[in-house]
Design an enzyme around this catalytic site. Structure first.
Site, short mmCIF file in Angstrom:
data_model
loop_
_atom_site.label_atom_id
_atom_site.label_comp_id
_atom_site.label_asym_id
_atom_site.label_seq_id
_atom_site.Cartn_x
_atom_site.Cartn_y
_atom_site.Cartn_z
CG ASP A 14 -19.03 -46.09 41.21
OD1 ASP A 14 -19.58 -45.21 41.90
OD2 ASP A 14 -19.57 -46.61 40.21
N GLY A 15 -19.27 -46.72 44.39
CA GLY A 15 -20.16 -47.58 45.17
C GLY A 15 -20.42 -47.12 46.60
N GLY A 17 -22.45 -44.78 47.76
CA GLY A 17 -23.88 -44.57 48.02
C GLY A 17 -24.60 -45.89 48.22
NE ARG A 18 -23.81 -48.48 43.25
CZ ARG A 18 -23.04 -48.80 42.22
NH1 ARG A 18 -23.21 -49.96 41.62
NH2 ARG A 18 -22.12 -47.96 41.80
CG HIS A 32 -19.72 -39.95 49.96
ND1 HIS A 32 -19.44 -40.61 48.78
CD2 HIS A 32 -20.92 -39.34 49.75
CE1 HIS A 32 -20.42 -40.41 47.91
NE2 HIS A 32 -21.33 -39.64 48.48
CD GLU A 62 -18.70 -35.55 33.60
OE1 GLU A 62 -17.87 -36.04 34.40
OE2 GLU A 62 -18.36 -34.98 32.54
CG ASN A 63 -19.36 -37.07 40.80
OD1 ASN A 63 -18.24 -37.54 41.05
ND2 ASN A 63 -20.34 -37.84 40.35
CD1 TRP A 64 -18.32 -29.94 39.15
CD2 TRP A 64 -18.91 -29.33 41.22
NE1 TRP A 64 -17.17 -29.60 39.83
CE2 TRP A 64 -17.51 -29.22 41.10
CE3 TRP A 64 -19.50 -29.00 42.44
CZ2 TRP A 64 -16.69 -28.79 42.14
CZ3 TRP A 64 -18.69 -28.57 43.49
CH2 TRP A 64 -17.30 -28.46 43.33
#
Ligand code: IPE
Ligand code: IPE
Ligand code: MG
Length: 243
Positions: A14-15, A17-18, A32, A62-64
């Site tokens: 995770d992370g 995008g940040r 990514h 859920e990422n969809w």
């Protein structure tokens, strides 16, 4: 303290995008892309350290619900990476595997995935499982429906439903449960990842953003794991006697 290397490590990467935002990139996509490099390095180090199974959360069910532009970019990064990373997989004896609702992936992505899985199927240093379009509740519901079907058909008795028969219906069948689950980026939640399988996993939350994840972070997480006392319901005294 023990010096055991976990057999199976699960990572919530995770992370991205940040990371991209902090670096001043206009979009999250660069995060990514660098995330793929971090995964390549991590898989290589893990296989060199003797870890037999590495399972990474790459895209959740859920990422969809993310913006279409980000989903499209993620899918094209995935397609590109599957072919460009084949050499690294072969060189390190890594077998690729995938879990999740793969039918939801774009057709060319699923095809590339299946080809890479096939091409690496005889590698046996480490199994790298990509969780793609994966959701643990959804996985548990599918398993429950399959169990119910077997009971209705008379091939399974109700009292034969147990840990072992249930695990057989999960997409992780054949993989041992992870002893260590790492999440990067500082968030401290599981986000629908391996809920059944991680019932006794040691959880390690690291503040590092995934694209910056290095061999040192992996070693730090393993060290934290080695410093935990895994009691599995027993008392501390029982564990000491056993050792
Ligand atoms: C993880 O990084 C990668 C995926 C979920 C695909 P994020 O994209 O969630 O990055 P943050 O958490 O927003 O920084
Ligand atoms: C979890 O990260 C999924 C992956 C790492 C692929 P998210 O960024 O989607 O999780 P939440 O929304 O913060 O819980
Ligand atoms: Mg995130």
């Amino acid at each position: 303290m023990n010096n055991l290397i976990p057999k199976h490590i699960a990572i919530i990467m995770d992370g991205n995008g940040r990371w991209a935002k902090l670096q001043g990139f206009k979009t999250r996509i660069r995060g990514h892309e660098i995330g793929v490099t971090a995964l390549r390095n991590t898989a290589t180090h893990a296989s060199e350290m003797g870890i037999k199974y590495l399972t990474v959360y790459a895209f959740s069910e859920e990422n969809w619900s993310r913006p279409k532009s980000e989903i499209d970019a993620l899918m094209s990064i995935l397609i590109r990476s599957l072919s460009s990373e084949l050499e690294t997989l072969q060189k390190n004896g890594i077998r690729l595997n995938a879990i999740g609702n793969l039918d939801n992936l774009p057709r060319n992505c699923k095809k590339e995935l299946q080809e890479t899985i096939k091409a690496t199927s005889s590698n046996n240093t480490m199994t790298l499982t990509l969780a793609l379009s994966y959701g643990s509740r959804q996985e548990i519901l599918i398993a429950t429906k399959n169990i119910a079907k077997q009971v209705l058909e008379g091939t399974l008795k109700i009292n034969e439903i147990n840990d072992i028969s249930f695990s057989k219906e999960l997409s992780t069948y054949g993989l041992p449960d992870p002893e260590l689950m790492i999440r990067t980026s500082g968030e401290q939640r599981i986000s629908n990842f391996l809920l059944w399988q991680s019932s006794y996993a040691e959880l390690v939350f690291l503040p590092v953003l995934w694209p910056d994840f290095s061999k040192e972070h992996l070693e730090d997480a393993i060290l934290q794991y080695q410093n935990r006392e895994r009691r599995m319901g027993k008392t501390s005294d029982q564990i000491e006697i056993k050792e």
